[in-house]
Write an enzyme that holds these catalytic residues in place. Sequence first.
Site, PDB file in Angstrom:
ATOM      1  N   ASP A 269       0.730  -1.162   0.103  1.00 62.42           N
ATOM      2  CA  ASP A 269       0.003   0.161   0.028  1.00 62.42           C
ATOM      3  C   ASP A 269       0.876   1.243  -0.009  1.00 62.42           C
ATOM      4  O   ASP A 269       1.811   1.210   0.168  1.00 62.42           O
ATOM      5  CB  ASP A 269      -0.926  -0.009   1.098  1.00 62.42           C
ATOM      6  CG  ASP A 269      -0.143  -0.647   2.531  1.00 62.42           C
ATOM      7  OD1 ASP A 269       0.868  -0.250   2.686  1.00 62.42           O
ATOM      8  OD2 ASP A 269      -0.772  -1.159   3.420  1.00 62.42           O
TER       9      ASP A 269
ATOM     10  N   ASN B  58      -7.777  -3.028  14.511  1.00 59.65           N
ATOM     11  CA  ASN B  58      -9.187  -3.374  14.334  1.00 59.65           C
ATOM     12  C   ASN B  58      -9.232  -4.677  13.436  1.00 59.65           C
ATOM     13  O   ASN B  58     -10.078  -4.851  12.507  1.00 59.65           O
ATOM     14  CB  ASN B  58      -9.681  -2.227  13.801  1.00 59.65           C
ATOM     15  CG  ASN B  58      -8.955  -1.766  12.296  1.00 59.65           C
ATOM     16  OD1 ASN B  58      -7.981  -2.420  12.003  1.00 59.65           O
ATOM     17  ND2 ASN B  58      -9.415  -0.603  11.695  1.00 59.65           N
TER      18      ASN B  58
ATOM     19  N   HIS C 110      -7.260  -4.817  10.445  1.00 63.56           N
ATOM     20  CA  HIS C 110      -7.023  -4.741   9.050  1.00 63.56           C
ATOM     21  C   HIS C 110      -5.562  -5.269   8.513  1.00 63.56           C
ATOM     22  O   HIS C 110      -4.854  -5.356   9.473  1.00 63.56           O
ATOM     23  CB  HIS C 110      -6.923  -3.090   8.655  1.00 63.56           C
ATOM     24  CG  HIS C 110      -6.054  -2.364   9.035  1.00 63.56           C
ATOM     25  ND1 HIS C 110      -5.916  -1.639  10.080  1.00 63.56           N
ATOM     26  CD2 HIS C 110      -4.442  -2.516   8.602  1.00 63.56           C
ATOM     27  CE1 HIS C 110      -4.787  -1.002  10.215  1.00 63.56           C
ATOM     28  NE2 HIS C 110      -4.015  -1.475   9.539  1.00 63.56           N
TER      29      HIS C 110
ATOM     30  N   GLU D 231      -9.786  -2.063   5.462  1.00 61.09           N
ATOM     31  CA  GLU D 231     -10.351  -1.855   6.803  1.00 61.09           C
ATOM     32  C   GLU D 231     -11.554  -2.564   6.944  1.00 61.09           C
ATOM     33  O   GLU D 231     -12.200  -3.281   5.926  1.00 61.09           O
ATOM     34  CB  GLU D 231     -10.610  -0.302   6.897  1.00 61.09           C
ATOM     35  CG  GLU D 231      -9.632   0.817   6.694  1.00 61.09           C
ATOM     36  CD  GLU D 231      -8.884   0.971   7.960  1.00 61.09           C
ATOM     37  OE1 GLU D 231      -9.126  -0.041   8.889  1.00 61.09           O
ATOM     38  OE2 GLU D 231      -8.051   1.918   8.119  1.00 61.09           O
TER      39      GLU D 231
END
Length: 242
Positions: free
Chosen positions: A67, A136, A138, A143
């Site tokens: 990314d 979380n 990810h 996400e």
Amino acid sequence: MRIIRTKDYEDMSARAADVIAAEVILKPDCVLGLATGSTPIGAYERLVERYRAGELDFSQVISYNLDEYRGLAHDDPQSYHYFMEQYLFSHVNIDPANTHVPDGANEDVEEATAGYDAQVAAAGYPDLQLLGIGNNGHIGFNEPDAAFSKGTYCVNLTESTIEANSRLFESADDVPRQAYTMGIGTIMRAKRVLVIANGEKKAQAVHDMIYGPITPSCPASVLQLHPDAIVIADEAALALCE
């Protein structure tokens, strides 16, 4: 999913470097999927040490990063391209032409994402994909969502991710709100996946990745379906996996 429990961050980093180094030794022209953030820094440092000791040769290795922040050029000190140069690329003999990071400076979303996906596909997808995991759940910048993503796309970052990454910026206001990321479908095409995690803040996410239901609300849970997934995590990150 194979789970390797380590004592601490240093031990985790050494074991992760072992796996990556083995891939490079066994297949000198391997395709590595690489990750950024604080978690893989220790592993990269150990790979550099092995290169300097004459144990590793990166001259034929091809890399694709997961990314990049949208809106940041490669030479921006906060970009992931800059990060990779700082912690790995500039310290080993990898050919710069063989290193690939999404072009965050390209404002044309379709061109930036579809073009990157085409490059990864043409390379045959990573032989080994390195992943961290967010608090979380990810992976990459995928996400929690209502559905699993497919190819590379532009994602709106959650507040929790922005807050977690703000330590690398002057303030949370400086963290970009969007990023280009490989999708879950692209990640799952890697021949082997290596997830690394450390610290108690990752414990719930690691538990949900390994034992929770497979759901896009915890993107990493999809790795339960990968035929060759390895998790290397320290005792704190595995605290809920007793």
